[in-house]
Scaffold this motif. Sequence first.
Motif, PDB file in Angstrom:
ATOM      1  N   SER A   1       0.834  -1.208   0.000  1.00 19.47           N
ATOM      2  CA  SER A   1       0.000   0.000   0.000  1.00 19.47           C
ATOM      3  C   SER A   1       0.870   1.260   0.000  1.00 19.47           C
ATOM      4  CB  SER A   1      -0.938   0.008   1.208  1.00 19.47           C
ATOM      5  OG  SER A   1      -0.197  -0.066   2.419  1.00 19.47           O
ATOM      6  N   ASP A   2       2.026   1.204   0.679  1.00 20.70           N
ATOM      7  CA  ASP A   2       2.953   2.337   0.680  1.00 20.70           C
ATOM      8  C   ASP A   2       3.523   2.563  -0.716  1.00 20.70           C
ATOM      9  OD1 ASP A   2       2.663   2.524   3.493  1.00 20.70           O
ATOM     10  OD2 ASP A   2       4.234   1.018   3.775  1.00 20.70           O
ATOM     11  N   VAL A   3       3.845   1.471  -1.381  1.00 26.02           N
ATOM     12  CA  VAL A   3       4.419   1.563  -2.720  1.00 26.02           C
ATOM     13  C   VAL A   3       3.396   2.124  -3.703  1.00 26.02           C
ATOM     14  CG1 VAL A   3       5.335   0.206  -4.642  1.00 26.02           C
ATOM     15  CG2 VAL A   3       6.056  -0.302  -2.303  1.00 26.02           C
ATOM     16  N   GLU A   4       2.172   1.653  -3.612  1.00 23.89           N
ATOM     17  CA  GLU A   4       1.127   2.139  -4.512  1.00 23.89           C
ATOM     18  C   GLU A   4       0.844   3.621  -4.278  1.00 23.89           C
ATOM     19  OE1 GLU A   4      -3.206   0.750  -6.284  1.00 23.89           O
ATOM     20  OE2 GLU A   4      -2.317  -0.304  -4.568  1.00 23.89           O
ATOM     21  N   LYS A   5       0.852   4.035  -3.020  1.00 19.53           N
ATOM     22  CA  LYS A   5       0.644   5.446  -2.696  1.00 19.53           C
ATOM     23  C   LYS A   5       1.777   6.299  -3.260  1.00 19.53           C
ATOM     24  CE  LYS A   5      -0.081   8.539   1.261  1.00 19.53           C
ATOM     25  NZ  LYS A   5      -0.171   8.600   2.756  1.00 19.53           N
ATOM     26  N   PHE A   6       3.003   5.825  -3.133  1.00 21.53           N
ATOM     27  CA  PHE A   6       4.163   6.535  -3.670  1.00 21.53           C
ATOM     28  C   PHE A   6       4.016   6.713  -5.180  1.00 21.53           C
ATOM     29  CE2 PHE A   6       8.544   6.932  -5.167  1.00 21.53           C
ATOM     30  CZ  PHE A   6       9.138   7.734  -4.207  1.00 21.53           C
ATOM     31  N   TYR A   7       3.592   5.662  -5.852  1.00 21.36           N
ATOM     32  CA  TYR A   7       3.389   5.709  -7.300  1.00 21.36           C
ATOM     33  C   TYR A   7       2.310   6.730  -7.667  1.00 21.36           C
ATOM     34  CZ  TYR A   7       1.936   4.090 -11.945  1.00 21.36           C
ATOM     35  OH  TYR A   7       1.586   4.018 -13.267  1.00 21.36           O
ATOM     36  N   GLN A   8       1.190   6.694  -6.975  1.00 19.26           N
ATOM     37  CA  GLN A   8       0.088   7.611  -7.277  1.00 19.26           C
ATOM     38  C   GLN A   8       0.497   9.062  -7.064  1.00 19.26           C
ATOM     39  OE1 GLN A   8      -2.753   6.917  -8.713  1.00 19.26           O
ATOM     40  NE2 GLN A   8      -2.425   4.710  -8.737  1.00 19.26           N
TER      41      GLN A   8
END
Length: 335
Positions: free
Chosen positions: A213-220
Amino acid sequence: MRRYVNLVLKLGSPLIASVFAAMWALPQTTVSNRNRAEAWDIPVAIKKLPNGLTIVVSEDHSAPTFGLCVSYGIGFRLEPEGRTGFAHLFEHMMFEGTPNAAKGTLDRVIEGGGGNTNGDTRYDFTEYIETAPTSALDPILWIEADRMKTLDFSPANLENQRKVVEEEVRVNVLNRPYGLFFAIDLPGKAFDTYPNAHNFYGDFKDLDAARISDVEKFYQHYYAPNNAVLAIVGDVSSSDIFVKTGKYFGSVPFRSVPPKPKADEPPQTSERRATEQDRLANVPAVALDTACHPAIHMTQSSALSQASYCIMDRPRGSTNIWSKKSRKQFRWTGA
């Protein structure tokens, strides 16, 4: 003794003046070559898509090939606190595939067309680069747009790349004499703000704490078209590129990008010293660093960088020295 030197001088110092005086004293043939280089007019066309993606095209029809670079405005210095190493980790994640193109598809598309691909993380941006024959232009634009839209955010991909990055740290830093001390340890002593001083390779505690979830947030947050520049150089038509990028990238949605952190440093008013030990080092190593004025323009910064190479073997003036001595004893002192 192995010496690692990174010397940056204040503009207008006597040393800089002497360096440039020597440069201007070069033979006339060199000056003539420089004048011809300065007269070279590089064709550039720029367009911004409605979603904020900036397109830069430079036509060069000398060979039926092209180079493409997509740069995102997120690098070592810009990663959030508590997320050290995320910019570099995410560079790796961008090669793990998407729901539309599984891992390995990108390499097959590019290399199967006779091209090559790579990526790297810098202080203020992360870039993804391809070179290929012009016949591969459309597939490469499609696949770059595809990974700008979304990625395969799976825990397995994250765990795989986390292990790759941590092993890279072990090879290049922890188990290597000197361990890139001039790039990682020195900034931590030279600077006071988090953007400039933190370990850009990433602390293991931050890398291990990362969740999908942290990685996806960083991407967004950071891998948005309005936080990116796509540059193409080669045997292409600017008008054709603008049409094709609109076709492939136009549907990628605009996203909110966090403000960049403040990286201003307080003035250094006194000399700084630091000492460290390295069980793997048997001979000394030295790095030098001198703070520049923050208002120095990019063109001036390039000149200072070149000057540093010229004077690397003869440090003079007011500098700080960061040295890694035998058994890795560091000393950072005035010279």
